[in-house]
Design an enzyme around this catalytic site. Structure first.
Site, PDB file in Angstrom:
ATOM      1  N   GLN A 293       1.319  -1.059  -0.294  1.00 29.54           N
ATOM      2  CA  GLN A 293       0.130  -0.054   0.005  1.00 29.54           C
ATOM      3  C   GLN A 293       0.340   1.226   0.243  1.00 29.54           C
ATOM      4  OE1 GLN A 293      -2.974   0.628   0.415  1.00 29.54           O
ATOM      5  NE2 GLN A 293      -3.747  -1.576   0.632  1.00 29.54           N
ATOM      6  N   ASP A 391     -12.031  -6.186  -0.539  1.00 33.37           N
ATOM      7  CA  ASP A 391     -11.432  -5.429  -1.679  1.00 33.37           C
ATOM      8  C   ASP A 391     -10.943  -5.518  -2.848  1.00 33.37           C
ATOM      9  OD1 ASP A 391      -9.448  -3.213  -1.620  1.00 33.37           O
ATOM     10  OD2 ASP A 391      -8.124  -4.075  -0.275  1.00 33.37           O
ATOM     11  N   CYS A 418     -13.174   1.433  -3.659  1.00 32.61           N
ATOM     12  CA  CYS A 418     -11.429   2.450  -3.891  1.00 32.61           C
ATOM     13  C   CYS A 418     -12.660   2.699  -4.744  1.00 32.61           C
ATOM     14  CB  CYS A 418     -10.717   1.969  -3.821  1.00 32.61           C
ATOM     15  SG  CYS A 418     -10.814   1.514  -5.300  1.00 32.61           S
TER      16      CYS A 418
HETATM   17  N1  SAH Z   1      -6.240  -6.106  -0.454  1.00 36.73           N
HETATM   18  C1  SAH Z   1      -5.394  -5.746  -0.721  1.00 36.73           C
HETATM   19  C2  SAH Z   1      -5.402  -5.455  -2.078  1.00 36.73           C
HETATM   20  C3  SAH Z   1      -6.493  -5.732  -3.027  1.00 36.73           C
HETATM   21  S1  SAH Z   1      -6.300  -4.435  -4.728  1.00 36.73           S
HETATM   22  C4  SAH Z   1      -4.270  -5.083   0.143  1.00 36.73           C
HETATM   23  O1  SAH Z   1      -5.264  -4.729   0.950  1.00 36.73           O
HETATM   24  O2  SAH Z   1      -3.401  -4.768  -0.091  1.00 36.73           O
HETATM   25  C5  SAH Z   1      -7.689  -5.958  -5.073  1.00 36.73           C
HETATM   26  C6  SAH Z   1      -6.796  -7.089  -5.712  1.00 36.73           C
HETATM   27  O3  SAH Z   1      -8.215  -7.936  -6.472  1.00 36.73           O
HETATM   28  C7  SAH Z   1      -6.078  -7.397  -7.117  1.00 36.73           C
HETATM   29  O4  SAH Z   1      -4.338  -7.940  -6.284  1.00 36.73           O
HETATM   30  C8  SAH Z   1      -6.438  -7.973  -8.027  1.00 36.73           C
HETATM   31  O5  SAH Z   1      -5.479  -8.462  -7.978  1.00 36.73           O
HETATM   32  C9  SAH Z   1      -7.183  -8.592  -7.349  1.00 36.73           C
HETATM   33  N2  SAH Z   1      -8.306  -9.329  -8.006  1.00 36.73           N
HETATM   34  C10 SAH Z   1      -8.879  -8.934  -8.530  1.00 36.73           C
HETATM   35  N3  SAH Z   1      -9.521  -9.477  -9.824  1.00 36.73           N
HETATM   36  C11 SAH Z   1     -10.268 -10.347  -8.337  1.00 36.73           C
HETATM   37  C12 SAH Z   1     -10.733 -12.181  -9.158  1.00 36.73           C
HETATM   38  N4  SAH Z   1     -11.804 -11.897  -9.534  1.00 36.73           N
HETATM   39  N5  SAH Z   1     -10.577 -12.674  -7.711  1.00 36.73           N
HETATM   40  C13 SAH Z   1      -9.637 -12.664  -6.775  1.00 36.73           C
HETATM   41  N6  SAH Z   1      -8.647 -11.144  -6.783  1.00 36.73           N
HETATM   42  C14 SAH Z   1      -8.780 -10.827  -8.297  1.00 36.73           C
END
Ligand code: SAH
Length: 460
Positions: A293, A391, A418
């Site tokens: 982050q 998330d 977000c």
């Molecule tokens: N929770 C993490 C960041 C989340 S960002 C933190 O706090 O650091 C969103 C994430 O979702 C990314 O890493 C992306 O690769 C993943 N993502 C996107 N589509 C997805 C899906 N269908 N299933 C699982 N993960 C996914």
């Protein structure tokens, strides 16, 4: 569309000047006004202001306009401290007082929930901001280019491919700015060629500097178009001499014609391949490409809000969906029976597993897959989570995942978002079986229009 509306729309044309009252702030930080009932987005105009603007684009549902003059100024208007604020695409709200930014971000979340989730009075708390909303970013990722024969590095102008040279950047931690400026100077002195996107010649594409807020360790990564860097020994020596604070220098090779920053090959040029970062009780070893982050101070507050919302007693099975490198799951693991994370990108899952090991957390596991596929599959196998944290990216939750959540019905869903629009649309669907109890906006990116929020949904 009724004929009279057509006539009115036709009366807005590109180049037209108009006086507007700005009603609210749009999701990209523009002021929103109405002209003959059409929405007009005016760049850099603030709610409450009367402005004189000129139309630059007309679409079916809205028009875009350029601010010519502020006729009645908002009390929230301030002078942006950044000298290249007008050109650079990094920030979009520096012309607004920070407290007003926080209030607007809350308002944006409320408006989305009213519009899409049909909640008259959504339970949205005041945005959690920063005491000092500057110098918060731990990573500078600046494109390198040439301007008047000189090496420059910075960000692109909004909606264009013009590189804006940044001599400093006030939302960046000082340590990253120092590294970028010194690296620029050394590359220029040694005459190491800059990559030219159009001609596909040259070497250096991007300078990435990162600092660990928890330990002060810093890392420099040079992204190159070629595996070899001319005068690389001298380069390393100069960097080490002028930047003794560095713990590692890394090269990443990206030979592709792409807007992605990193390529597949990473080479350690000198020192440690990782920096040690700390967040609360957790520690991380971050390699050059590992995701972390960008605003650690606010991340801690965000994760604590997730923890509060999850209301863990130590008995729960928690799913951490879209888990990235597993940080939310690891944050919650000490307070839960078990945590299982799902993430699409295999490298991130590898990082998550390593992070769990590094922190000696043995009740968290991380799995590669699509949340909308793996969660229903687990449900069929009898997995019954008590709390599900999601998330997702800006696009929000996949419909299949929403169906699975409504089928499995965990006691609580904690939604980290977000994007207030997709959040509100997803909540509208989840309301079939869930009640929205609280929404807590957290300002992760001061002076930009990004809005992050943690929502708690409880089974009805
Ligand atoms: N929770 C993490 C960041 C989340 S960002 C933190 O706090 O650091 C969103 C994430 O979702 C990314 O890493 C992306 O690769 C993943 N993502 C996107 N589509 C997805 C899906 N269908 N299933 C699982 N993960 C996914």
């Amino acid at each position: 569309m009724k004929p009279y509306q057509k006539e009115q729309d036709a009366s807005i044309r590109v180049g037209q000047q108009m006086t507007l009252t700005i009603k609210s702030l749009g999701i990209n930080g523009e002021g929103i006004g109405y002209f003959k009932r059409k929405i007009v987005f005016v760049d850099k105009a603030l709610p409450g202001e009367v402005v004189h603007a000129q139309v630059t684009e007309v679409k079916e549902k809205y028009a875009l306009a350029r601010l010519l003059r502020v006729v009645e100024k908002s009390k929230s208007r301030t002078v942006p401290p950044c000298p290249v604020y007008e050109e650079c695409g990094g920030c979009s709200l520096q012309h607004m007082d920070y407290q007003a930014q926080l209030a607007s971000k809350k308002e944006i979340v409320i408006e989305s929930l009213r519009k899409y989730a049909r909640l008259d009075n959504p339970p949205v708390a005041d945005t959690i901001g920063m005491d000092n909303p500057w110098g918060y970013r731990n990573k500078a990722q600046f494109q390198v280019g040439k301007q008047d024969g000189k090496l420059i590095a910075g960000l692109y102008q909004t909606g264009s491919h013009n590189l804006v040279n940044l001599e400093g950047c006030q939302v960046q931690h000082d340590a990253t700015s120092q590294i970028v400026q010194a690296a620029k100077q050394i590359l220029e002195e040694l005459g190491i060629p800059v990559y030219d996107e159009r001609k596909r010649t040259g070497v250096i594409r991007t300078i990435v500097a990162r600092v660990a807020f928890g330990t002060g360790e810093t890392q420099l990564t040079l992204v190159t178009a070629t595996p070899d860097i001319p005068r690389v020994k001298e380069l390393i020596l100069e960097l080490r001499t002028r930047l003794p604070q560095l713990v590692g220098i890394t090269q990443n090779v990206n030979a592709q014609k792409t807007s992605l920053v990193f390529g597949d090959k990473t080479i350690s040029l000198w020192g440690k391949p990782t920096i040690a970062e700390k967040l609360g009780d957790l520690s991380f070893a971050l390699s050059a490409r590992a995701f972390f982050q960008l605003n650690p101070e606010q991340t801690k507050k965000l994760y604590d809000q997730v923890k509060n919302a999850a209301q863990l007693t130590g008995k729960e099975l928690v799913l951490d969906l879209y888990c990235g490198t597993g940080t939310i799951g690891l944050w919650l693991a000490p307070y839960a029976r078990e945590v299982r994370g799902i993430e699409l990108i295999p490298e991130a899952v590898e990082d998550a597993k390593r992070n769990a090991e590094h922190n000696q957390i043995d009740n968290a596991s991380f799995h590669v897959g699509r949340a909308e596929q793996l969660m229903p599959k687990w449900a069929k196998q009898g997995v019954r989570p008590d709390v599900v944290v999601v998330d997702p990216p800006r696009t929000g939750l996949d419909n299949a995942l929403i169906r699975s959540l409504l089928d499995v019905t965990p006691a609580r869903i904690v939604y980290v978002s977000c994007n207030p629009s997709t959040l509100a649309k997803d909540i509208a669907k989840l309301q079939a079986k869930y009640k929205l109890v609280s929404v807590q906006p957290v300002d992760m990116f001061p002076h930009t229009s990004h809005v992050e929020a943690v929502s708690l949904l409880v089974k009805k």
